[in-house]
Design a protein around this motif. Sequence first.
Motif, PDB file in Angstrom:
ATOM      1  N   TYR A  59       0.796  -1.229   0.000  1.00  0.00           N
ATOM      2  CA  TYR A  59       0.000   0.000   0.000  1.00  0.00           C
ATOM      3  C   TYR A  59       0.824   1.273   0.000  1.00  0.00           C
ATOM      4  N   ASP A  65       2.029   3.169  -2.359  1.00  0.00           N
ATOM      5  CA  ASP A  65       1.525   4.222  -3.260  1.00  0.00           C
ATOM      6  C   ASP A  65       0.316   4.928  -2.661  1.00  0.00           C
ATOM      7  N   ASP A  66      -0.557   4.174  -2.020  1.00  0.00           N
ATOM      8  CA  ASP A  66      -1.742   4.776  -1.395  1.00  0.00           C
ATOM      9  C   ASP A  66      -1.351   5.705  -0.252  1.00  0.00           C
ATOM     10  N   GLU A  80       1.464   7.354   0.014  1.00  0.00           N
ATOM     11  CA  GLU A  80       2.065   8.557  -0.571  1.00  0.00           C
ATOM     12  C   GLU A  80       1.011   9.468  -1.191  1.00  0.00           C
ATOM     13  N   LYS A  81      -0.005   8.890  -1.838  1.00  0.00           N
ATOM     14  CA  LYS A  81      -1.095   9.690  -2.404  1.00  0.00           C
ATOM     15  C   LYS A  81      -1.860  10.427  -1.321  1.00  0.00           C
ATOM     16  N   ARG A 115       9.559   4.275   0.969  1.00  0.00           N
ATOM     17  CA  ARG A 115       9.703   3.978  -0.456  1.00  0.00           C
ATOM     18  C   ARG A 115      10.444   5.090  -1.181  1.00  0.00           C
ATOM     19  N   SER A 116      10.453   6.282  -0.605  1.00  0.00           N
ATOM     20  CA  SER A 116      11.207   7.367  -1.235  1.00  0.00           C
ATOM     21  C   SER A 116      12.708   7.232  -0.959  1.00  0.00           C
ATOM     22  N   ASP A 146      12.626  -0.819  -4.749  1.00  0.00           N
ATOM     23  CA  ASP A 146      11.847  -2.034  -4.489  1.00  0.00           C
ATOM     24  C   ASP A 146      12.762  -3.208  -4.145  1.00  0.00           C
ATOM     25  N   ASN A 158       2.543  -7.909  -6.671  1.00  0.00           N
ATOM     26  CA  ASN A 158       1.610  -7.649  -5.575  1.00  0.00           C
ATOM     27  C   ASN A 158       1.062  -8.954  -5.007  1.00  0.00           C
TER      28      ASN A 158
END
Length: 133
Positions: free
Chosen positions: A28, A30-31, A33-34, A41-42, A46, A103
């Motif tokens: 999750y 990306d979610d 970060e959004k 993750r920054s 990966d 995923n």
Amino acid sequence: VSDSRILATAMYFFIWQIPHFWLLLMIYGDDYEKAGFPTLRSLFTDEQLRRITFMWLVANTITALSLLMFIKLNYELSFYVLLLNVFWMIYVSVNFFRLDLTNYEIRKTFISLNFFTLILVTTISLDKLISLL
């Protein structure tokens, strides 16, 4: 509080939560970060996240195995169930490291990690409960 069994169990749950949340981050991230939450993750790629998470999965498995030194089991079957559980988690961890980082594979590892902990806690609890009867 200073009982070695309590400390060993607390250590297991402390170690367990780290790969648990790293796997959630991989699923999750990306979610998060959004939504404006900073994530690791920054800072990591990966592949780096996979390696770090793999090491925590191994540490979790070793910690679970070390519980057997502190928690006296009453039944031989309980020992073998826990040992089989540890070998299964090693297999899951190695597959996580070797297979493509999809995923699906991350979710499968996440579910396996939680199921591993459920089996561990249930086996120890049943071992103690049955001996009381």
